[in-house]
Design a protein around this motif. Structure first.
Motif, PDB file in Angstrom:
ATOM      1  N   ALA A  79       0.821  -1.215   0.000  1.00 50.06           N
ATOM      2  CA  ALA A  79       0.000   0.000   0.000  1.00 50.06           C
ATOM      3  C   ALA A  79       0.849   1.257   0.000  1.00 50.06           C
ATOM      4  O   ALA A  79       0.462   2.291  -0.554  1.00 50.06           O
ATOM      5  N   SER A 128       0.354  11.093 -14.608  1.00 52.00           N
ATOM      6  CA  SER A 128      -0.024  12.503 -14.553  1.00 52.00           C
ATOM      7  C   SER A 128       0.803  13.389 -15.471  1.00 52.00           C
ATOM      8  O   SER A 128       0.345  14.458 -15.895  1.00 52.00           O
ATOM      9  N   GLN A 150      -8.842  11.171 -19.352  1.00 47.18           N
ATOM     10  CA  GLN A 150      -8.045  11.187 -18.129  1.00 47.18           C
ATOM     11  C   GLN A 150      -7.045  12.341 -18.096  1.00 47.18           C
ATOM     12  O   GLN A 150      -6.900  13.023 -17.084  1.00 47.18           O
ATOM     13  N   LEU A 167      -5.895   3.402 -15.212  1.00 49.58           N
ATOM     14  CA  LEU A 167      -6.583   3.449 -13.920  1.00 49.58           C
ATOM     15  C   LEU A 167      -5.902   2.606 -12.852  1.00 49.58           C
ATOM     16  O   LEU A 167      -6.306   2.647 -11.686  1.00 49.58           O
ATOM     17  N   ASN A 168      -4.888   1.860 -13.218  1.00 53.01           N
ATOM     18  CA  ASN A 168      -4.209   1.023 -12.239  1.00 53.01           C
ATOM     19  C   ASN A 168      -3.375   1.899 -11.295  1.00 53.01           C
ATOM     20  O   ASN A 168      -2.560   2.713 -11.756  1.00 53.01           O
ATOM     21  N   PRO A 169      -3.551   1.742  -9.987  1.00 51.64           N
ATOM     22  CA  PRO A 169      -2.854   2.640  -9.039  1.00 51.64           C
ATOM     23  C   PRO A 169      -1.349   2.422  -8.974  1.00 51.64           C
ATOM     24  O   PRO A 169      -0.643   3.211  -8.329  1.00 51.64           O
ATOM     25  N   ASN A 170      -0.836   1.380  -9.619  1.00 50.23           N
ATOM     26  CA  ASN A 170       0.604   1.139  -9.599  1.00 50.23           C
ATOM     27  C   ASN A 170       1.364   2.070 -10.542  1.00 50.23           C
ATOM     28  O   ASN A 170       2.601   2.036 -10.570  1.00 50.23           O
ATOM     29  N   TYR A 171       0.638   2.886 -11.320  1.00 51.16           N
ATOM     30  CA  TYR A 171       1.278   3.761 -12.302  1.00 51.16           C
ATOM     31  C   TYR A 171       0.773   5.189 -12.143  1.00 51.16           C
ATOM     32  O   TYR A 171      -0.419   5.427 -11.933  1.00 51.16           O
ATOM     33  N   ASP A 172       1.691   6.110 -12.269  1.00 47.88           N
ATOM     34  CA  ASP A 172       1.370   7.540 -12.231  1.00 47.88           C
ATOM     35  C   ASP A 172       1.549   8.107 -13.640  1.00 47.88           C
ATOM     36  O   ASP A 172       2.665   8.272 -14.119  1.00 47.88           O
ATOM     37  N   GLU A 193       5.445   3.450  -3.773  1.00 52.03           N
ATOM     38  CA  GLU A 193       5.186   4.555  -4.678  1.00 52.03           C
ATOM     39  C   GLU A 193       4.839   4.006  -6.067  1.00 52.03           C
ATOM     40  O   GLU A 193       5.480   3.064  -6.545  1.00 52.03           O
ATOM     41  N   PRO A 194       3.858   4.580  -6.739  1.00 55.82           N
ATOM     42  CA  PRO A 194       3.558   4.139  -8.104  1.00 55.82           C
ATOM     43  C   PRO A 194       4.691   4.487  -9.059  1.00 55.82           C
ATOM     44  O   PRO A 194       5.465   5.414  -8.811  1.00 55.82           O
TER      45      PRO A 194
END
Length: 336
Positions: free
Chosen positions: A22, A108, A262, A101-106, A25-26
């Motif tokens: 958890a 932005s 996105q 949408l996978n939280p393992n990747y940023d 860091e992504p």
């Protein structure tokens, strides 16, 4: 007592592992490269769309499974990630959304290279060309009818009202200009088979050696063939105010829509290599072109998929090497 200790130790281990996952860091994605298919393995056999990218950036990486994606994601320590997204609008866009949408990747600040093979009209392109997309047009969104049911010689397509926001995307001209400039001195691969095949077409563009071009990429789930539908694609490009139609492919507009919802489209490039003409030569029918006899195919596939990576990699490398100049947006070319 021992069993209680074991249970407590297992619970603590699971709790610790969960907390570690958890708090991880992504991955900060700087460039994402999306291809549509690979023929076999990612390395060591006949190359499809992904293999040359894989060999350049991800040979020593571990695949990362993403729920809902067609194939695993690979990421380098430099922040270059990529995946095989699947062929067609549904396959590719579903994969792209799952990865975004996978939280393992940023994502932005990420840039996107949508790269694959395609067809081209012989009046504007040839086998082995690589085309930077300036516009993405969705070929399927509209109304069509059989030619005999309309006015003789008139177009058989009109746009459907309500699709304006997602049937057409203009890609960032500054980013396209960077891609063109950085690939200007790339030595394009070619083959004897492709050179001989080109001579079947009378068009000067068709007979020319492979080069780097810009133009509209037409996205359609339909593998359209023949001069009639090729002319229709050009008609659609003109109808929408886009550049000349140079590429027929199956995914880019759909993937762009997913990214747009996105993160916008300012950081997307669409890069396609032509492995076939979108119609037969004057001595064959459209059906003969669709089902060629053994030994009558275009040739040049291996060279084209290599060309795509040769043309696209300089932009990827520049973005990552000069990340401080790129992370906030596409810089002016005279600023570096």
């Amino acid at each position: 007592m021992l069993e209680v200790c074991k249970s407590g130790l297992i619970a603590l281990t699971i709790s610790t592992l969960t907390a570690t996952i958890a708090s991880a860091e992504p991955v900060k994605v700087k460039v994402f490269i999306g291809s549509m298919f690979e023929i076999g393995d990612n390395t060591g056999d006949r190359a499809g769309e992904f293999q040359h990218w894989f060999s350049k950036y991800w040979m020593d990486t571990e695949p990362q499974e993403v729920l809902g994606a067609f194939r695993p994601v690979h990421c380098s320590d430099a922040g270059i990630c990529g995946s095989v997204l699947g062929m067609g609008k549904v396959n590719s866009s579903a994969s792209m959304q799952a990865i975004l949408l996978n939280p393992n990747y940023d994502f932005s600040e990420a840039y996107y290279v949508l790269a694959g093979v395609a067809g081209t009209p012989p009046s504007r392109g040839t086998i082995g060309d690589v085309v930077w997309g300036t516009w993405l047009v969705d070929y399927d969104l509209g109304h069509r009818w059989a030619p005999e049911e309309g006015e003789p010689g008139a177009p058989v397509f009109i746009p459907r009202s309500g699709y304006e926001a997602y049937r057409l995307f203009e890609l960032n001209p500054s980013l396209v200009a960077w891609g063109v400039a950085l690939s200007d001195d790339v030595e394009m691969r070619d083959s004897q088979a492709a050179q001989e095949y080109r001579q079947r077409y009378p068009d000067a563009a068709a007979q020319a050696a492979p080069s780097i071009k810009t133009g509209t990429h037409m996205t359609g789930d339909t593998f359209f063939h023949g001069p009639g539908l090729s002319n229709e694609a050009q008609y659609m490009a003109e109808l929408y105010g886009a550049d000349d139609y140079l590429i027929t492919e199956m995914e880019a507009a759909a993937i762009a829509l997913v990214i747009d919802r996105q993160h916008g489209t300012d950081r997307i490039v669409s890069l396609r290599g032509a492995v076939n003409f979108d119609q037969g030569n004057p001595n064959e029918t459209t059906l003969q072109h669709l089902d060629p006899a053994p030994g009558e195919t275009a040739g040049g596939f291996a060279e084209t998929v290599e060309n795509i990576t040769l043309v696209g990699a300089p932009l990827v490398d520049r973005i990552v090497a000069d990340w401080e100049h790129w992370k906030d947006g596409v810089p002016a070319q005279d600023s570096q």
